[in-house]
Design an enzyme around this catalytic site. Structure first.
Site, mmCIF file in Angstrom:
data_model
loop_
_atom_site.group_PDB
_atom_site.id
_atom_site.type_symbol
_atom_site.label_atom_id
_atom_site.label_comp_id
_atom_site.label_asym_id
_atom_site.label_seq_id
_atom_site.Cartn_x
_atom_site.Cartn_y
_atom_site.Cartn_z
ATOM 1 N N LYS A 224 2.779 -59.946 1.413
ATOM 2 C CA LYS A 224 3.578 -59.580 2.589
ATOM 3 C C LYS A 224 3.554 -60.647 3.680
ATOM 4 C CE LYS A 224 4.099 -54.704 1.707
ATOM 5 N NZ LYS A 224 3.636 -53.344 1.954
ATOM 6 N N ARG A 258 -1.698 -51.655 -4.389
ATOM 7 C CA ARG A 258 -0.352 -51.832 -4.952
ATOM 8 C C ARG A 258 -0.019 -53.319 -4.891
ATOM 9 N NH1 ARG A 258 4.817 -52.326 -3.003
ATOM 10 N NH2 ARG A 258 6.463 -51.249 -4.153
HETATM 11 N N1 HH2 Z 1 5.231 -51.536 0.274
HETATM 12 C C1 HH2 Z 1 6.485 -51.761 -0.189
HETATM 13 C C2 HH2 Z 1 7.136 -50.766 -0.939
HETATM 14 N N2 HH2 Z 1 6.520 -49.589 -1.224
HETATM 15 N N3 HH2 Z 1 4.645 -48.162 -1.047
HETATM 16 C C3 HH2 Z 1 3.424 -47.911 -0.578
HETATM 17 N N4 HH2 Z 1 2.816 -46.729 -0.844
HETATM 18 N N5 HH2 Z 1 2.737 -48.832 0.183
HETATM 19 C C4 HH2 Z 1 3.289 -50.047 0.498
HETATM 20 O O1 HH2 Z 1 2.630 -50.844 1.230
HETATM 21 C C5 HH2 Z 1 4.604 -50.337 0.018
HETATM 22 C C6 HH2 Z 1 5.276 -49.351 -0.762
HETATM 23 C C7 HH2 Z 1 7.165 -53.055 0.092
HETATM 24 O O2 HH2 Z 1 6.895 -54.029 -0.854
HETATM 25 P P1 HH2 Z 1 7.806 -54.422 -2.131
HETATM 26 O O3 HH2 Z 1 8.030 -53.256 -3.023
HETATM 27 O O4 HH2 Z 1 7.180 -55.583 -2.767
HETATM 28 O O5 HH2 Z 1 9.167 -54.918 -1.524
HETATM 29 P P2 HH2 Z 1 10.565 -54.203 -1.275
HETATM 30 O O6 HH2 Z 1 10.371 -53.042 -0.374
HETATM 31 O O7 HH2 Z 1 11.401 -55.294 -0.642
HETATM 32 O O8 HH2 Z 1 11.114 -53.759 -2.592
#
Ligand code: HH2
Length: 290
Positions: A224, A258
């Protein structure tokens, strides 16, 4: 204490070691892996690879949460995730979670084979989400998400952790009112959501306070922008920064991380777990060396 959590056809053993949730974004626009796994074949291949590398569960997401991402209609989100979940349900032995805040997506995803709901709006995004999760009978991750703040302005908090805990307590109350058994709820402080880099660093330093909520804890720091800010590195060079945050999370008793880099982070977590096993024993015998 070890807790067995039933997630549809598979189970999770929480508390024995830190569990690894592998990220599988079937989106065109996620901040670090958007567009890479948008066919069913590639998504299944990546999920299999993550399981071989140590993933204990796979989190499938069909809508990016990155600031400025286009909102996606439920039908489009489902068209992205349902075929992948159906394929994964037979292709991998671990539980599959659906990353959504929409009740109809959660329902269809569980029907397709998902065994856990990951709600970045903590059951507070849409009115029928808590009822849907209760009816589906699966565990849920409730995450502290975006607070109302003026677009373009940094969010401001009084006592950040107190506000995160208050928000999560509201999520736990909504879960209880809807009939979701308490042991099926996992809490997440929402690293990177509605927070500045300074806020995210404070969350990392004070993660242990979340134990007051009495629920398993999940953290999603992977690649992040706070890591990018501190180390001045682009998204494809944040693996070491993620590793530091995973180790600090394990040291503070986080149950699930995660992550995108499953092979690396499962090694980091296992190493940190090995140290923590001694720390716990040390406390049991009165704080001395084990
Ligand atoms: N972060 C993201 C998405 N889902 N769920 C939980 N429980 N906790 C988190 O910190 C979290 C999450 C964001 O990251 P990512 O899926 O890599 O990116 P994007 O939202 O752009 O798909």
């Amino acid at each position: 204490m070890v807790q067995i959590l039933r997630c549809g056809r598979a189970t999770l053993e929480i508390g024995r070691r830190t569990l690894i949730m592998g990220i599988l974004n079937v989106t065109p626009d996620s901040f670090s892996d958007g567009g890479r796994y948008h066919t069913v074949e590639r998504a299944v291949e990546r999920a299999r690879e993550m399981v071989a590398q140590g993933a204990d569960l796979i989190d499938v997401g069909g809508e990016s949460t990155r600031p400025g991402a286009e909102p996606v209609a439920a039908a489009e989100e489902l068209a992205r995730v349902a075929p992948v979940i159906r394929a994964l349900a037979v292709a991998v032995p671990v539980p599959i979670s659906i990353d959504t805040y929409k009740a109809e997506v959660a329902r269809a995803a569980v029907a397709a084979g998902a065994g856990l709901v990951n709600d970045v709006r903590g059951l507070q995004g849409v009115p029928d989400m808590a009822a849907a999760v209760a009816e589906l009978g699966v565990p849920v991750v409730v995450m502290h998400g975006m607070r109302e703040h003026v677009a373009g302005q940094p969010p401001n908090y009084g006592d950040l952790m107190a506000e995160i805990k208050d928000f999560l307590r509201r999520s736990l109350a909504l879960a209880e009112a809807a009939g979701i058994p308490g042991e099926r709820v996992i809490v997440d402080p929402g690293f990177g959501f509605g927070k500045t880099a300074e806020h995210n660093l404070e969350v990392m330093a004070r993660l242990g306070e979340l134990h007051e909520l009495g629920r398993p804890i999940l953290l999603g720091p992977s690649r992040k922008s706070t890591i990018g800010k501190v180390l001045d590195l682009p998204v494809d060079q944040r693996v070491e920064g993620t590793a530091a945050l995973v180790a600090l999370a394990v040291a503070q008793g986080v149950d699930i991380v995660r992550v995108h880099d499953v092979r690396e982070m499962s090694r980091v977590a296992r190493m940190a777990d090995a140290v923590m096993a001694h720390a716990r024993l040390g406390r049991l015998v009165g704080g001395g060396p084990a």
